[in-house]
Design a protein around this motif. Sequence first.
Motif, PDB file in Angstrom:
ATOM      1  N   ASP A  60      41.511  23.716  -6.569  1.00 22.41           N
ATOM      2  CA  ASP A  60      42.179  22.600  -5.868  1.00 22.41           C
ATOM      3  C   ASP A  60      43.688  22.455  -6.131  1.00 22.41           C
ATOM      4  O   ASP A  60      44.169  21.338  -6.403  1.00 22.41           O
TER       5      ASP A  60
ATOM      6  N   PHE B 186      47.178  16.686  -4.744  1.00 23.25           N
ATOM      7  CA  PHE B 186      46.970  16.573  -6.191  1.00 23.25           C
ATOM      8  C   PHE B 186      48.248  16.868  -6.983  1.00 23.25           C
ATOM      9  O   PHE B 186      48.229  16.904  -8.213  1.00 23.25           O
TER      10      PHE B 186
ATOM     11  N   LEU C  16      47.018  11.678  -4.306  1.00 21.06           N
ATOM     12  CA  LEU C  16      46.218  11.527  -5.544  1.00 21.06           C
ATOM     13  C   LEU C  16      46.896  12.399  -6.596  1.00 21.06           C
ATOM     14  O   LEU C  16      46.281  13.280  -7.188  1.00 21.06           O
TER      15      LEU C  16
ATOM     16  N   ASP D 142      39.619  21.171  -1.773  1.00 21.85           N
ATOM     17  CA  ASP D 142      38.974  19.904  -1.462  1.00 21.85           C
ATOM     18  C   ASP D 142      39.251  19.669   0.025  1.00 21.85           C
ATOM     19  O   ASP D 142      40.412  19.769   0.464  1.00 21.85           O
TER      20      ASP D 142
ATOM     21  N   HIS E  18      38.088  17.161   2.911  1.00 25.61           N
ATOM     22  CA  HIS E  18      37.324  15.997   3.352  1.00 25.61           C
ATOM     23  C   HIS E  18      37.587  15.645   4.816  1.00 25.61           C
ATOM     24  O   HIS E  18      38.733  15.690   5.271  1.00 25.61           O
TER      25      HIS E  18
ATOM     26  N   TRP F 292      38.438   7.052  -4.464  1.00 22.56           N
ATOM     27  CA  TRP F 292      39.799   7.584  -4.497  1.00 22.56           C
ATOM     28  C   TRP F 292      40.602   7.127  -3.296  1.00 22.56           C
ATOM     29  O   TRP F 292      40.037   6.782  -2.268  1.00 22.56           O
TER      30      TRP F 292
ATOM     31  N   HIS G 207      42.578  11.459   0.485  1.00 21.53           N
ATOM     32  CA  HIS G 207      43.241  12.689   0.012  1.00 21.53           C
ATOM     33  C   HIS G 207      42.573  13.903   0.634  1.00 21.53           C
ATOM     34  O   HIS G 207      41.404  13.860   1.012  1.00 21.53           O
TER      35      HIS G 207
ATOM     36  N   TYR H 192      32.768  17.723  -6.498  1.00 22.05           N
ATOM     37  CA  TYR H 192      33.805  18.049  -7.462  1.00 22.05           C
ATOM     38  C   TYR H 192      33.744  19.524  -7.829  1.00 22.05           C
ATOM     39  O   TYR H 192      34.741  20.205  -7.949  1.00 22.05           O
TER      40      TYR H 192
ATOM     41  N   LEU I 224      43.244  21.994 -10.817  1.00 24.02           N
ATOM     42  CA  LEU I 224      43.269  20.528 -10.837  1.00 24.02           C
ATOM     43  C   LEU I 224      41.907  19.979 -10.399  1.00 24.02           C
ATOM     44  O   LEU I 224      41.280  20.570  -9.522  1.00 24.02           O
ATOM     45  N   ALA I 225      41.455  18.922 -10.933  1.00 24.58           N
ATOM     46  CA  ALA I 225      42.024  18.258 -12.090  1.00 24.58           C
ATOM     47  C   ALA I 225      41.105  18.514 -13.296  1.00 24.58           C
ATOM     48  O   ALA I 225      39.892  18.579 -13.130  1.00 24.58           O
TER      49      ALA I 225
ATOM     50  N   TYR J 218      38.000  16.292 -13.529  1.00 28.15           N
ATOM     51  CA  TYR J 218      37.080  16.164 -12.389  1.00 28.15           C
ATOM     52  C   TYR J 218      36.653  17.530 -11.887  1.00 28.15           C
ATOM     53  O   TYR J 218      35.653  18.086 -12.334  1.00 28.15           O
ATOM     54  N   CYS J 219      37.383  18.102 -10.975  1.00 26.21           N
ATOM     55  CA  CYS J 219      36.884  19.328 -10.341  1.00 26.21           C
ATOM     56  C   CYS J 219      36.845  20.512 -11.297  1.00 26.21           C
ATOM     57  O   CYS J 219      35.921  21.324 -11.235  1.00 26.21           O
TER      58      CYS J 219
HETATM   59  C1  VGL Z   1      39.365  15.881  -7.290  1.00 23.33           C
HETATM   60  C2  VGL Z   1      39.135  13.603  -7.252  1.00 23.33           C
HETATM   61  C3  VGL Z   1      38.709  13.637  -5.958  1.00 23.33           C
HETATM   62  C4  VGL Z   1      39.749  17.104  -8.059  1.00 23.33           C
HETATM   63  C5  VGL Z   1      38.929  15.944  -5.985  1.00 23.33           C
HETATM   64  O1  VGL Z   1      40.129  18.125  -7.435  1.00 23.33           O
HETATM   65  O2  VGL Z   1      39.677  17.065  -9.306  1.00 23.33           O
HETATM   66  N1  VGL Z   1      39.437  14.709  -7.923  1.00 23.33           N
HETATM   67  N2  VGL Z   1      38.604  14.816  -5.322  1.00 23.33           N
END
Ligand code: VGL
Length: 199
Positions: A14, A19, A25, A56, A58, A79, A82, A116, A147-148, A151-152
């Motif tokens: 990601d 990001f 975000l 990512d 969406h 969130w 994003h 994620y 990233l991040a 999370y992912c």
């Molecule tokens: C992510 C929050 C929402 C990430 C993706 O890439 O870590 N974090 N969507």
Amino acid sequence: MNINFAKSALIEVDVQNDFCPGGSLAVNEGDKVAAPLNDFARRFNAAGAPVIATQDWHPAGHCSFASSGRKAAEGEVLWPDHCVQGTAGSDFHPDLDIRPVTLIIRKGFRPSIDSYSAFFENDRKTITGLAGFLKDLGVDTVYMGGLATDYCVFFSAMDALKLGFAVYLLRDAVRGVGYPEGSVERALSSMKDAGVVML
Ligand code: VGL
Ligand code: ZN
């Protein structure tokens, strides 16, 4: 560092505009992961090893967006909008060299499931297909950054371990969200405890 390129893959998680600083975000210093990842990606590519970039991806109104008006489940984070498909925010950061990338995995495109991990969506059942791709190619070891961290990257690394891959985290090629407070430190120590090797 001695990498067995015949059985290894690099996963760049990601590295997208939303990001990075200026994105919706934004992760502090998110853009800094690009240079070390590019270095690794060029080496993997030159050695004929797979380089995977995740994105990512969406749809507008996605269930992970606070703007959807949905109430967060216990422990769930909603969130800002994003990485909406096709927007500038969803593009890879311009500092990421995508020439050495051999596969792009898009995730989080189902309106009512977030994702994620690069391997499983957040229902923990729906697969992205990445494990099958890697296993088909005889890969048993993954190197990971992006990233991040909390999370992912975290969910991708933990799933990779569960799927039987050896996992190396490129410590200078990850940055975290840091929400809720302490989440980056918790993610790093959980990964270490589970067997992720920090490089
Ligand atoms: C992510 C929050 C929402 C990430 C993706 O890439 O870590 N974090 N969507
Ligand atoms: Zn997302």
